[in-house]
Enzyme design. Structure first.
Site, PDB file in Angstrom:
ATOM      1  N   TRP A 259       0.819  -1.218   0.000  1.00 18.75           N
ATOM      2  CA  TRP A 259       0.000   0.000   0.000  1.00 18.75           C
ATOM      3  C   TRP A 259       0.851   1.266   0.000  1.00 18.75           C
ATOM      4  CZ3 TRP A 259      -4.418  -0.203  -2.015  1.00 18.75           C
ATOM      5  CH2 TRP A 259      -5.256  -1.303  -1.830  1.00 18.75           C
TER       6      TRP A 259
ATOM      7  N   ASP B 265      -1.398   6.535   6.389  1.00 16.32           N
ATOM      8  CA  ASP B 265      -2.537   5.776   5.859  1.00 16.32           C
ATOM      9  C   ASP B 265      -2.937   4.794   6.953  1.00 16.32           C
ATOM     10  OD1 ASP B 265      -4.283   4.045   4.624  1.00 16.32           O
ATOM     11  OD2 ASP B 265      -2.919   3.464   2.999  1.00 16.32           O
TER      12      ASP B 265
ATOM     13  N   LYS C 156     -12.686  -1.336   6.216  1.00 16.22           N
ATOM     14  CA  LYS C 156     -11.964  -2.355   6.973  1.00 16.22           C
ATOM     15  C   LYS C 156     -12.536  -2.431   8.390  1.00 16.22           C
ATOM     16  CE  LYS C 156      -9.536  -2.269   3.230  1.00 16.22           C
ATOM     17  NZ  LYS C 156      -8.269  -1.644   2.898  1.00 16.22           N
TER      18      LYS C 156
HETATM   19  C1  LIG Z   1      -7.695  -1.056   1.518  1.00 16.75           C
HETATM   20  C2  LIG Z   1      -6.563  -0.125   1.653  1.00 16.75           C
HETATM   21  C3  LIG Z   1      -6.356   0.949   0.762  1.00 16.75           C
HETATM   22  C4  LIG Z   1      -7.188   1.171  -0.468  1.00 16.75           C
HETATM   23  O1  LIG Z   1      -8.457   1.533  -0.227  1.00 16.75           O
HETATM   24  P1  LIG Z   1      -9.448   1.774  -1.467  1.00 16.75           P
HETATM   25  O2  LIG Z   1     -10.699   2.193  -0.780  1.00 16.75           O
HETATM   26  O3  LIG Z   1      -9.567   0.484  -2.201  1.00 16.75           O
HETATM   27  O4  LIG Z   1      -8.868   2.820  -2.315  1.00 16.75           O
HETATM   28  C5  LIG Z   1      -5.297   1.797   1.010  1.00 16.75           C
HETATM   29  N1  LIG Z   1      -4.470   1.611   2.044  1.00 16.75           N
HETATM   30  C6  LIG Z   1      -4.642   0.579   2.897  1.00 16.75           C
HETATM   31  C7  LIG Z   1      -3.690   0.427   4.040  1.00 16.75           C
HETATM   32  C8  LIG Z   1      -5.682  -0.313   2.732  1.00 16.75           C
HETATM   33  O5  LIG Z   1      -5.838  -1.335   3.580  1.00 16.75           O
END
Ligand SMILES: *Cc1c(COP(=O)(O)O)cnc(C)c1O
Length: 388
Positions: free
Chosen positions: A120, A190, A214
């Site tokens: 990511w 993030d 999540k």
């Molecule tokens: C799932 C995830 C993303 C991407 O999210 P989207 O909604 O698919 O753009 C980015 N960073 C992390 C750490 C993730 O788990």
């Protein structure tokens, strides 16, 4: 057809609240949402608080929706103890949208520092490179099983910010604490996959962002928590919908927001508050992840987890089953057996292979214990079969 579907609806068991009717969902995302929340959504779907219409059908400028979005913001602020000088925004475009939004809004010096610890943060680099210079804080690696020691990080003096991914969902690498960075460089994180799973000191960050799907709801809304002195530095070509200053000035209503997803996120946040807040979520996540790591560690190598123990994720646990030439067959068998027990989405990411158990907030200790018990039982049975 329509009348029929309506008549059949109560018979599907969902309304009864029996979790047994539902799968045991270890999905990495979109992931399980608490039954309690889904029941409220079901209850209010056609008629929100006596309005005679549902949240998807009402104006985003209505009094009812205003209460929903302000309520969600208040919950974010209360749960994370967000200081006054931070804005809380609800944006579209997912976590990946923020990979572009962050450099477009914050990279005013033309460069930023990125620490890559998994796929990511690597994706974030790829996006940021379109808008400026990315300094790699640590050398490139394609084996994401650890976090390079902070004493080896190479910071650059003109970096607009320091970027990292707090929990690498695919590789299962989690920062135990906020990285410390020199020169008051704003720290960007993030937190998509460990958002609202533990307390954190927001004041140590310039910006945090997390998608809902999540830990706190459905895909389509991303919460952004940003220090207000970082607003207003966006590039000329930054689209207004992801311009933090524009969205902040419009209370996230510059355009139609993902109303329904904000509503569901608000309900998930209320659920967290009702169940003991972030102290409880953190405690539960420790209990749950320990159950699985303990089985792995006590398995004498039958199960293996590749990640450095210091940085093992509480949220996503990648692991392999069996060893050697037989591994592929054993792992297939593992998934098949798990499926029979209604345990779903345990297959690892295609780039890593093996298994991955994701243990977000809505996954219960009981469900996790069922997985742990199954793993022990599966191991014993496999070893017996080998002997036979
Ligand atoms: C799932 C995830 C993303 C991407 O999210 P989207 O909604 O698919 O753009 C980015 N960073 C992390 C750490 C993730 O788990």
């Amino acid at each position: 057809m329509y009348a029929n579907a309506c008549q059949e609806a109560p018979a599907n068991g969902l309304k009864s609240g029996i979790s047994g009717e539902r799968a045991i969902n270890f999905s990495p995302g979109p992931a399980k949402i608490p039954d309690e929340v889904l029941h409220i959504v079901q209850e209010e779907l056609l008629n929100y608080h006596g309005q005679g219409l549902g949240v998807m059908e009402m104006s985003h400028r209505s009094k009812e929706f205003e209460e929903i979005i302000l309520g969600a913001e208040k919950s974010v602020r209360d749960l994370l103890n967000v200081p006054e000088n931070y804005k809380v925004l609800f944006l579209q475009g997912g976590g990946a949208g923020q990979f572009a939004a962050v450099p477009l809004n914050l990279m005013h010096t033309g460069s930023a520092d990125y620490l890559v610890t998994g796929s990511w943060s690597q994706s974030a680099v790829k996006e940021a490179e379109k808008y400026g210079k990315v300094n790699w804080v640590a050398p490139k690696s394609d084996k994401f099983v650890s976090i390079p020691d902070a004493s080896t990080w190479k910071h650059s003096p003109d970096a607009s910010y320091f970027y990292h991914c707090s929990n690498e969902t695919v590789h299962g690498v989690e920062f135990p604490e906020t990285p410390s960075v020199p020169n008051n460089t704003p720290v960007v994180a993030d937190i998509s996959s460990n958002f609202m799973s533990r307390k954190l000191d927001v004041s140590k960050y310039g910006l945090l962002f997390g998608g809902a799907q999540k830990n706190v709801g459905g895909a389509g809304v991303t919460a952004v928590i940003v220090r207000d002195d970082l607003l207003g530095k966006s590039r000329k070509e930054c689209p207004s919908v992801i311009d933090y200053k524009v969205q902040s000035a419009n209370s996230s209503l510059y355009n139609t927001p993902p109303c329904f997803n904000i509503y569901v996120m608000g309900l998930c946040l209320n659920w967290i508050q009702k169940h003991g807040g972030l102290d409880a979520m953190e405690d539960l996540s420790r209990q749950k992840s320990s159950l699985i790591y303990d089985v792995i560690d006590r398995s004498n190598g039958f199960y293996s987890a590749p990640v450095d123990r210091r940085y093992r994720s509480r949220m996503n646990i990648p692991f392999r089953v069996g060893t050697g030439a037989d591994q592929e067959r054993v792992e297939k068998e593992f998934l098949h057996e798990a499926q029979k027990l209604r345990m779903v989405s345990l297959k690892g990411h295609r780039s890593v292979g093996g298994m991955r158990a994701s243990l977000y907030n809505a996954v219960t200790v009981e469900e996790t214990r069922m997985l742990a018990d199954f793993m022990e039982e599966f191991r014993d049975r496999s070893l017996d079969e080998q002997k036979a």
